[in-house]
Design a protein around this motif. Structure first.
Motif, PDB file in Angstrom:
ATOM      1  N   GLN A  12       0.825  -1.208   0.000  1.00  0.00           N
ATOM      2  CA  GLN A  12       0.000   0.000   0.000  1.00  0.00           C
ATOM      3  C   GLN A  12       0.860   1.258   0.000  1.00  0.00           C
ATOM      4  N   LEU A  13       1.967   1.226   0.706  1.00  0.00           N
ATOM      5  CA  LEU A  13       2.882   2.368   0.697  1.00  0.00           C
ATOM      6  C   LEU A  13       3.450   2.597  -0.700  1.00  0.00           C
ATOM      7  N   ALA A  14       3.912   1.503  -1.337  1.00  0.00           N
ATOM      8  CA  ALA A  14       4.547   1.620  -2.650  1.00  0.00           C
ATOM      9  C   ALA A  14       3.580   2.156  -3.696  1.00  0.00           C
ATOM     10  N   GLU A  15       2.284   1.875  -3.528  1.00  0.00           N
ATOM     11  CA  GLU A  15       1.279   2.329  -4.496  1.00  0.00           C
ATOM     12  C   GLU A  15       0.765   3.730  -4.198  1.00  0.00           C
ATOM     13  N   HIS A  16       1.150   4.297  -3.067  1.00  0.00           N
ATOM     14  CA  HIS A  16       0.636   5.615  -2.699  1.00  0.00           C
ATOM     15  C   HIS A  16       1.233   6.692  -3.612  1.00  0.00           C
ATOM     16  N   PRO A  17       0.454   7.726  -3.924  1.00  0.00           N
ATOM     17  CA  PRO A  17       0.960   8.813  -4.783  1.00  0.00           C
ATOM     18  C   PRO A  17       2.238   9.475  -4.266  1.00  0.00           C
ATOM     19  N   HIS A  18       2.486   9.422  -2.966  1.00  0.00           N
ATOM     20  CA  HIS A  18       3.741   9.970  -2.442  1.00  0.00           C
ATOM     21  C   HIS A  18       4.951   9.364  -3.132  1.00  0.00           C
ATOM     22  N   PHE A  19       4.831   8.076  -3.486  1.00  0.00           N
ATOM     23  CA  PHE A  19       5.938   7.369  -4.124  1.00  0.00           C
ATOM     24  C   PHE A  19       5.803   7.355  -5.643  1.00  0.00           C
ATOM     25  N   SER A  20       4.586   7.118  -6.124  1.00  0.00           N
ATOM     26  CA  SER A  20       4.410   6.889  -7.556  1.00  0.00           C
ATOM     27  C   SER A  20       4.319   8.165  -8.372  1.00  0.00           C
ATOM     28  N   ASP A  21       3.718   9.217  -7.823  1.00  0.00           N
ATOM     29  CA  ASP A  21       3.470  10.425  -8.620  1.00  0.00           C
ATOM     30  C   ASP A  21       4.200  11.652  -8.068  1.00  0.00           C
ATOM     31  N   ALA A  22       3.871  12.014  -6.840  1.00  0.00           N
ATOM     32  CA  ALA A  22       4.358  13.274  -6.293  1.00  0.00           C
ATOM     33  C   ALA A  22       5.842  13.239  -5.952  1.00  0.00           C
ATOM     34  N   GLY A  23       6.371  12.057  -5.688  1.00  0.00           N
ATOM     35  CA  GLY A  23       7.767  11.970  -5.283  1.00  0.00           C
ATOM     36  C   GLY A  23       8.017  12.622  -3.935  1.00  0.00           C
ATOM     37  N   LEU A  24       6.984  12.641  -3.087  1.00  0.00           N
ATOM     38  CA  LEU A  24       7.091  13.321  -1.801  1.00  0.00           C
ATOM     39  C   LEU A  24       8.015  12.569  -0.847  1.00  0.00           C
ATOM     40  N   GLN A  25       8.103  11.251  -1.015  1.00  0.00           N
ATOM     41  CA  GLN A  25       9.007  10.468  -0.184  1.00  0.00           C
ATOM     42  C   GLN A  25       9.525   9.269  -0.961  1.00  0.00           C
ATOM     43  N   MET A  26      10.674   8.769  -0.550  1.00  0.00           N
ATOM     44  CA  MET A  26      11.240   7.555  -1.114  1.00  0.00           C
ATOM     45  C   MET A  26      12.055   6.872  -0.025  1.00  0.00           C
ATOM     46  N   GLY A  27      12.290   5.578  -0.191  1.00  0.00           N
ATOM     47  CA  GLY A  27      13.053   4.880   0.842  1.00  0.00           C
ATOM     48  C   GLY A  27      13.379   3.459   0.459  1.00  0.00           C
ATOM     49  N   ARG A  28      14.073   2.780   1.357  1.00  0.00           N
ATOM     50  CA  ARG A  28      14.535   1.417   1.121  1.00  0.00           C
ATOM     51  C   ARG A  28      14.235   0.537   2.333  1.00  0.00           C
ATOM     52  N   ILE A  29      14.079  -0.752   2.061  1.00  0.00           N
ATOM     53  CA  ILE A  29      13.936  -1.732   3.126  1.00  0.00           C
ATOM     54  C   ILE A  29      15.352  -2.192   3.486  1.00  0.00           C
ATOM     55  N   ILE A  30      15.803  -1.797   4.661  1.00  0.00           N
ATOM     56  CA  ILE A  30      17.190  -2.068   5.033  1.00  0.00           C
ATOM     57  C   ILE A  30      17.320  -3.294   5.927  1.00  0.00           C
ATOM     58  N   TYR A  31      16.190  -3.817   6.409  1.00  0.00           N
ATOM     59  CA  TYR A  31      16.235  -4.955   7.341  1.00  0.00           C
ATOM     60  C   TYR A  31      14.959  -5.753   7.175  1.00  0.00           C
ATOM     61  N   CYS A  32      15.099  -7.079   7.073  1.00  0.00           N
ATOM     62  CA  CYS A  32      13.925  -7.948   6.925  1.00  0.00           C
ATOM     63  C   CYS A  32      14.254  -9.303   7.526  1.00  0.00           C
ATOM     64  N   VAL A  33      13.496  -9.690   8.534  1.00  0.00           N
ATOM     65  CA  VAL A  33      13.655 -10.996   9.185  1.00  0.00           C
ATOM     66  C   VAL A  33      12.277 -11.624   9.329  1.00  0.00           C
ATOM     67  N   GLU A  34      12.154 -12.893   8.936  1.00  0.00           N
ATOM     68  CA  GLU A  34      10.878 -13.605   9.042  1.00  0.00           C
ATOM     69  C   GLU A  34      10.931 -14.630  10.157  1.00  0.00           C
ATOM     70  N   ASP A  35       9.731 -15.002  10.626  1.00  0.00           N
ATOM     71  CA  ASP A  35       9.576 -16.075  11.626  1.00  0.00           C
ATOM     72  C   ASP A  35      10.385 -15.815  12.891  1.00  0.00           C
ATOM     73  N   ARG A  36      10.314 -14.609  13.400  1.00  0.00           N
ATOM     74  CA  ARG A  36      10.943 -14.327  14.696  1.00  0.00           C
ATOM     75  C   ARG A  36      10.175 -15.066  15.782  1.00  0.00           C
ATOM     76  N   PRO A  37      10.845 -15.502  16.849  1.00  0.00           N
ATOM     77  CA  PRO A  37      10.145 -16.240  17.904  1.00  0.00           C
ATOM     78  C   PRO A  37       9.130 -15.400  18.668  1.00  0.00           C
ATOM     79  N   GLN A  38       9.333 -14.077  18.683  1.00  0.00           N
ATOM     80  CA  GLN A  38       8.394 -13.211  19.394  1.00  0.00           C
ATOM     81  C   GLN A  38       8.558 -11.776  18.916  1.00  0.00           C
TER      82      GLN A  38
END
Length: 226
Positions: free
Chosen positions: A92-118
């Motif tokens: 939903q963030l990636a499809e928002h006009p802030h990213f797709s049209d207006a260029g109001l914000q941009m960013g990167r996913i710098i950390y991603c971990v799945e199946d954390r115990p808690q």
């Protein structure tokens, strides 16, 4: 298929329901580092992140925890929750006009971990803090992984600390030493070692089209030859 027979979708929904009921399993954690066009856009940018999280929680009936932090013209967002819900928020963030049209914000996913115990954050928090400096603000291909490792450990330490606080008296300022500075967040948002938000969503959330060689022939060979 008979109407009473369980389908693959039923099986997936059953698994998803089990994840929702059991807070200790199926927790994914991501960290988004971004920048906005100017500091004056802070309220609009944080509102977009906040609204998408709220809508996802209400629609998916899931528990999303973490922290959204605005600092100068930088934004940092840590999310904890079921993988499919976290991916929905990013989509939903990636499809928002802030990213797709207006260029109001941009960013990167710098950390991603799945199946954390808690999960470590008791709730989802949103805040703005005064600009601060990090000990290291120069990010390159050689030190980026170590920097993100330290940054993630600091943010997770904040979550652990918040578990012991009364929720109506939370003061994030006392955790300032664990929070990254503005220039470091901006440097990470520009670091090409990490997926841009749109690239991450395309890789991990969008549907794939796959053509099997056996499907390129017509007519199809019978499964059983008599």
């Amino acid at each position: 298929m008979h109407a009473d027979e369980p389908s693959l979708l039923d099986h997936f929904n059953e698994i998803r329901g089990g994840i929702n009921q059991n807070e200790g399993s199926g927790v994914s954690t991501i960290i988004y580092a971004g920048k906005m066009m100017s500091e004056s856009d802070m309220n609009d940018v944080l509102y977009v992140h906040r609204k998408i999280v709220e809508d996802t929680v209400n629609h998916e009936q899931c528990n999303i925890t973490g922290i959204l932090m605005g600092q100068g013209n930088s934004v940092l967002h840590l999310l904890e929750g079921p993988c499919y819900s976290v991916l929905h928020i990013l989509d939903q963030l990636a499809e928002h006009p802030h990213f797709s049209d207006a260029g109001l914000q941009m960013g990167r996913i710098i950390y991603c971990v799945e199946d954390r115990p808690q999960r470590l954050y008791p709730e989802w928090y949103s805040c703005t803090i005064q600009e601060r400096k990090s000990p290291i603000e120069d990010v390159n291909s050689e030190n980026s992984i170590d920097i993100v490792h330290d940054l993630a450990n600091g943010l997770l330490a904040v979550g652990k600390g918040l578990q012991n606080e009364a929720q109506e008296e939370v003061e994030l300022n006392r955790y300032a030493e664990h929070l990254p500075g503005k220039n470091l967040i901006l440097a990470l948002s520009n670091c090409t070692n990490f997926f841009e938000l749109e690239e991450f969503v395309e890789m991990y959330s969008d549907a794939y089209h796959l053509e099997l060689e056996s499907e390129l022939t017509w007519p199809l060979d019978p499964l059983v030859k008599y």
